[in-house]
Structures are given as C-alpha cells and as structure tokens.
Design an enzyme around this catalytic site. Structure first.
Site, PDB file in Angstrom:
ATOM      1  N   GLU A 143      19.348 106.789   6.229  1.00  0.00           N
ATOM      2  CA  GLU A 143      18.992 107.544   7.420  1.00  0.00           C
ATOM      3  C   GLU A 143      17.636 107.119   7.964  1.00  0.00           C
ATOM      4  O   GLU A 143      16.725 106.789   7.214  1.00  0.00           O
ATOM      5  CB  GLU A 143      19.004 109.039   7.109  1.00  0.00           C
ATOM      6  CG  GLU A 143      20.424 109.492   6.808  1.00  0.00           C
ATOM      7  CD  GLU A 143      20.565 110.989   6.593  1.00  0.00           C
ATOM      8  OE1 GLU A 143      21.470 111.572   7.190  1.00  0.00           O
ATOM      9  OE2 GLU A 143      19.777 111.563   5.828  1.00  0.00           O
ATOM     10  N   CYS A 163      10.717 107.299  11.503  1.00  0.00           N
ATOM     11  CA  CYS A 163      10.600 107.583  10.071  1.00  0.00           C
ATOM     12  C   CYS A 163      11.691 106.760   9.391  1.00  0.00           C
ATOM     13  O   CYS A 163      12.878 106.981   9.619  1.00  0.00           O
ATOM     14  CB  CYS A 163      10.794 109.076   9.816  1.00  0.00           C
ATOM     15  SG  CYS A 163      10.788 109.483   8.056  1.00  0.00           S
ATOM     16  N   CYS A 196      16.813 107.443  -4.330  1.00  0.00           N
ATOM     17  CA  CYS A 196      15.469 107.315  -4.903  1.00  0.00           C
ATOM     18  C   CYS A 196      15.538 107.610  -6.394  1.00  0.00           C
ATOM     19  O   CYS A 196      16.274 108.491  -6.827  1.00  0.00           O
ATOM     20  CB  CYS A 196      14.507 108.293  -4.228  1.00  0.00           C
ATOM     21  SG  CYS A 196      12.803 108.105  -4.814  1.00  0.00           S
ATOM     22  N   CYS A 247      12.126 113.844  -7.590  1.00  0.00           N
ATOM     23  CA  CYS A 247      11.371 115.061  -7.247  1.00  0.00           C
ATOM     24  C   CYS A 247      12.372 116.198  -7.024  1.00  0.00           C
ATOM     25  O   CYS A 247      13.368 116.014  -6.308  1.00  0.00           O
ATOM     26  CB  CYS A 247      10.528 114.844  -6.001  1.00  0.00           C
ATOM     27  SG  CYS A 247       9.408 113.442  -6.183  1.00  0.00           S
ATOM     28  N   CYS A 287      13.593 117.429  -3.398  1.00  0.00           N
ATOM     29  CA  CYS A 287      13.905 116.412  -2.381  1.00  0.00           C
ATOM     30  C   CYS A 287      15.380 116.001  -2.449  1.00  0.00           C
ATOM     31  O   CYS A 287      15.886 115.644  -3.520  1.00  0.00           O
ATOM     32  CB  CYS A 287      13.010 115.197  -2.611  1.00  0.00           C
ATOM     33  SG  CYS A 287      13.463 113.762  -1.614  1.00  0.00           S
ATOM     34  N   CYS A 325      11.372 116.437   6.345  1.00  0.00           N
ATOM     35  CA  CYS A 325      10.881 115.774   5.129  1.00  0.00           C
ATOM     36  C   CYS A 325      11.731 116.181   3.939  1.00  0.00           C
ATOM     37  O   CYS A 325      11.958 117.363   3.704  1.00  0.00           O
ATOM     38  CB  CYS A 325       9.453 116.206   4.815  1.00  0.00           C
ATOM     39  SG  CYS A 325       8.283 115.769   6.073  1.00  0.00           S
TER      40      CYS A 325
HETATM   41  N1  SAH Z   1       8.897 108.734  -1.571  1.00  0.00           N
HETATM   42  C1  SAH Z   1       7.776 108.971  -0.739  1.00  0.00           C
HETATM   43  C2  SAH Z   1       8.102 109.130   0.725  1.00  0.00           C
HETATM   44  C3  SAH Z   1       9.278 109.969   1.152  1.00  0.00           C
HETATM   45  S1  SAH Z   1       9.166 111.678   1.171  1.00  0.00           S
HETATM   46  C4  SAH Z   1       7.007 110.187  -1.236  1.00  0.00           C
HETATM   47  O1  SAH Z   1       7.533 110.947  -2.037  1.00  0.00           O
HETATM   48  O2  SAH Z   1       5.860 110.336  -0.823  1.00  0.00           O
HETATM   49  C5  SAH Z   1       7.957 112.185   2.372  1.00  0.00           C
HETATM   50  C6  SAH Z   1       7.286 113.514   2.004  1.00  0.00           C
HETATM   51  O3  SAH Z   1       8.208 114.623   2.046  1.00  0.00           O
HETATM   52  C7  SAH Z   1       6.721 113.512   0.594  1.00  0.00           C
HETATM   53  O4  SAH Z   1       5.420 114.039   0.573  1.00  0.00           O
HETATM   54  C8  SAH Z   1       7.682 114.423  -0.134  1.00  0.00           C
HETATM   55  O5  SAH Z   1       7.141 114.974  -1.293  1.00  0.00           O
HETATM   56  C9  SAH Z   1       8.007 115.440   0.905  1.00  0.00           C
HETATM   57  N2  SAH Z   1       9.212 116.229   0.628  1.00  0.00           N
HETATM   58  C10 SAH Z   1      10.256 115.892  -0.164  1.00  0.00           C
HETATM   59  N3  SAH Z   1      11.171 116.879  -0.171  1.00  0.00           N
HETATM   60  C11 SAH Z   1      10.710 117.843   0.631  1.00  0.00           C
HETATM   61  C12 SAH Z   1      11.215 119.107   1.064  1.00  0.00           C
HETATM   62  N4  SAH Z   1      12.403 119.564   0.651  1.00  0.00           N
HETATM   63  N5  SAH Z   1      10.474 119.841   1.907  1.00  0.00           N
HETATM   64  C13 SAH Z   1       9.279 119.387   2.348  1.00  0.00           C
HETATM   65  N6  SAH Z   1       8.750 118.204   1.991  1.00  0.00           N
HETATM   66  C14 SAH Z   1       9.455 117.435   1.148  1.00  0.00           C
HETATM   67 FE1  SF4 Z   2      11.773 109.943  -3.934  1.00  0.00          FE
HETATM   68 FE2  SF4 Z   2      12.027 112.200  -2.571  1.00  0.00          FE
HETATM   69 FE3  SF4 Z   2      10.307 112.062  -4.584  1.00  0.00          FE
HETATM   70 FE4  SF4 Z   2       9.780 110.743  -2.314  1.00  0.00          FE
HETATM   71  S1  SF4 Z   2       9.928 112.976  -2.557  1.00  0.00           S
HETATM   72  S2  SF4 Z   2       9.617 109.977  -4.400  1.00  0.00           S
HETATM   73  S3  SF4 Z   2      11.868 110.174  -1.694  1.00  0.00           S
HETATM   74  S4  SF4 Z   2      12.518 111.875  -4.749  1.00  0.00           S
END
Ligand code: SAH
Ligand code: SF4
Length: 348
Positions: free
Chosen positions: A95, A108, A115, A119, A122, A341
């Site tokens: 996406e 974006c 990934c 996390c 996410c 995000c």
């Molecule tokens: N992998 C990278 C970039 C992608 S995510 C990273 O983790 O930084 C971009 C941002 O969105 C990151 O700060 C991530 O922690 C945040 N994010 C992930 N899941 C989210 C959610 N459900 N709600 C709000 N922010 C989220």
């Molecule tokens: Fe991967 Fe999502 Fe964690 Fe970013 S926030 S490192 S995309 S699992």
C-alpha cells in the site's frame, strides 16, 4: 515482459547513461529516457515516443518498466487521503498513501511487503514479513503518486515519508538507493529535508545513516521511555535496547547536526499519563529533538484506544514547559479507509 529483466526504476541517472551509452547510443538518448521516466512519467516503454524506435526496441528486449498496477484506490471521506493497493510482479500487494496537508502532497511509501518487527499495535507487524521491496518497487510508488498529481494538474510532489509498510532500515540498501533516485535534481527532485525515514530503532542502520551522511530526515519510533515498557510494545527493542538506541541517536545527531523526530503512539492507559510525559521529557531533554504524538489508530489485532484529545495536549504542555521539547500531534487522517499510521496491511 519478463519479471527477471532489470527494472528501469532501479537505475540511478549515471547507470541509465551507462546502460544506453554501453549499447552504443548517444548520451542524448539516455537523457531522453531519464526524462521519460521522471518528467513525463511514462507508463510503459512503448509510450516513450521521444526515443528513437531502435532504442525503445532494445529497452523492451533487455529491460522492463516496473510500473505497479493499481488493484484498488480508495478515497477517505476526509478529502485529503487516497490509498492505493499496488500489485507487485509476484502478485503480492503493498500500500501507498497520498496525503495532502495544507495544500502540499505527501507520498507515504512502503519499504517491505509486511514487516518482521512485530510491533503489537501495527497492522503491518500483525501480518508478519513477506519480503523486502526492490529499489525499483520503492521508486515506482513515488512515481505513481507524482504521476497522479501531474495528470490531475496538481502541484508537484514535494514530500515523501517512508512510513508505510515495513521497516526501511531492515531493507537499508534498496531504500537508500530508491531515495537517491527520487532526489535526483533532474528527475523527481525531491529535497533531502522533505524525505523522512521512520525506523523502529534499528541501531546499526541509524549509525550507518550517520556515517554515510545520508541526506534524509530521521524519525525514530520510541513509544516508551523505559526498556521494559518499550519491549512490551516493540519486540525489536529486545535486539536493540533503549540505552543503545539513545546512544545511537546521540551519535547520529552529533555527526549529522540534525534533529531527530521521535514518534510516540499514544495508547490510552499505557503510555499517555503525565508520568510518561515526564519520562520522555527526561530522556530527550537537551537533545535536538521533536516529538510526534500519534493517537493510536485501530487495527484488528490490538485492543487499545487512542485516548482523549486533552490528554495529548497535556502531554505536549509538559514536554514544552518543563523540558523545552517541541511536539506535534499527528492529525488523524484516512482512518475510515485504514490508511492511517500502522493500518496498512496490503489487503482489500
Ligand atoms: N517501520 C517504521 C515505519 C512505519 S510505521 C517504524 O516503525 O517507524 C510509521 C509510524 O506509525 C511508526 O511510528 C509506528 O510506530 C506508528 N504506528 C504503527 N501502528 C500504529 C497504530 N496502530 N496507530 C498509530 N501509530 C502507529
Ligand atoms: Fe514494522 Fe509496524 Fe513496527 Fe514499523 S510499526 S516496525 S511497520 S511492525
């Protein structure tokens, strides 16, 4: 078109010249090809009519243009966000999101399909890792958004954030190559200060960015100010603990002279109290830092809530008044189409 042929989007301008001149054609044809790729943003080699036919035939035979077909495009009711589900040559889906803030367009983009970092909050982490994207597949996403704006007569693309699916510093070489290509001043000409790479905190990657003086803005996803709390949200913190991460961030800022953006996803009752604000304030006090607070967006695999607007404001006030730390609260955009995000999962 065979998938195994080299993708024209993976080449820098110097490499395009080398390729075309290496075939015995004039450097002028190489410049015309580069123009077709990044000025006209042609959708296929056949459409590059400014090139002599013989050059096009050679290109068709020995290369391919990795335009990623759009499986679905969805507009958010917010009027600012459009999400594209793009198909990779192996039929996997990624996406890309086009956002508009105060009239300026931002792309974006994704660096991986899925990934590996896991996390908990996410959607991309919840789906697991499929594969790294090739440099050309990363460039193709930027071109896709830039082309769409151009065809619609809108101002050109100015900002790119590598904050879509995946961890860019886990796919370091392809990501940096792609960013070099989109920065090229006679191509898409994106400014270094307008390209932001966001990392979960891959320490060796942060140090390498600094050593190589990569011209990008860096965002580090912090989310917690103690190792224990952070590891519960971000499993990658076990590999790269908070003290090592902060040391790498200090080194990065010392070498590059750049400020780092620290991202903090606000989760009600988990990391949004005044105590948490003080803890992050103490951690970042004195560093060249800006905090980006991101109210949690919903995903199917995590039950948390974003909390109230006032909580974010109080958090900001503590950071500003007591630790002299600037911060912003990310506007919630594209949530209805799961383009916010952490909501990207590459599925319809
Ligand atoms: N992998 C990278 C970039 C992608 S995510 C990273 O983790 O930084 C971009 C941002 O969105 C990151 O700060 C991530 O922690 C945040 N994010 C992930 N899941 C989210 C959610 N459900 N709600 C709000 N922010 C989220
Ligand atoms: Fe991967 Fe999502 Fe964690 Fe970013 S926030 S490192 S995309 S699992």
């Amino acid at each position: 078109m065979s998938e195994s042929l080299p993708d024209l989007y993976q080449f820098t301008r110097a490499e395009i010249t080398e390729l075309v001149v290496g075939w015995g054609y004039s450097p002028v044809h190489a410049a015309t090809l580069w123009n077709a790729l990044y000025w006209e943003m042609a959708e296929g080699i056949g459409a590059m009519q400014a090139l002599p036919e013989k050059v096009r035939i050679r290109l068709e035979k020995e290369t391919r243009l990795g335009v990623l077909p759009v499986a679905l495009s969805t507009d958010s009711s917010d009027g600012y966000t459009r999400k594209f589900l793009l198909t990779l040559p192996d039929d996997r889906r990624i996406e890309t999101v086009r956002m508009r803030f105060t009239g300026r367009a931002t792309a974006c983009i994704s660096s991986q399909a899925g990934c590996a970092m896991g996390c908990v909050f996410c959607a991309t982490g919840q789906m697991g890792f499929s594969r790294h994207l090739a440099a050309g597949e990363i460039v193709a996403q930027v071109v896709h958004v830039a082309r769409m704006l151009k065809r619609a007569g809108e101002p050109r693309l100015r900002n790119v954030v590598v904050m879509g699916m995946g961890e860019p510093l886990h796919n370091y070489d392809a990501t940096m190559r792609a960013l070099e290509i989109v920065r090229d001043s006679s191509g898409l000409a994106l400014g270094a200060e307008r390209i932001t790479v966001s990392t979960v905190g891959v320490v060796p990657g942060i140090l390498r960015l600094a050593e190589e003086r990569q011209p990008v803005s860096l965002a580090v996803s912090l989310h917690a100010a103690t190792q224990e709390e952070r590891a519960a949200l971000v499993p990658a913190a076990r590999a790269w603990p908070l003290d090592r991460l902060m040391e790498a961030c200090r080194t990065y800022s010392a070498i590059t002279g750049r400020r780092i953006f620290y991202e903090w996803t606000l989760i009600e009752g988990k990391n949004d109290s005044a105590d948490h604000a003080h803890a992050v304030g103490r951690l970042l006090h004195g560093l060249p830092a800006q905090v980006n607070l991101i109210p949690l967006n919903p995903t199917s695999g995590y039950a948390g809530e974003p909390g109230r607007r006032e909580t974010a404001r109080e958090f900001q006030q503590i950071l500003a008044n007591q630790y002299n730390l600037p911060s912003t609260v990310r506007q919630r955009r594209g949530i209805d189409i799961a383009a916010g995000c952490g909501q990207l999962a590459g599925v319809v």
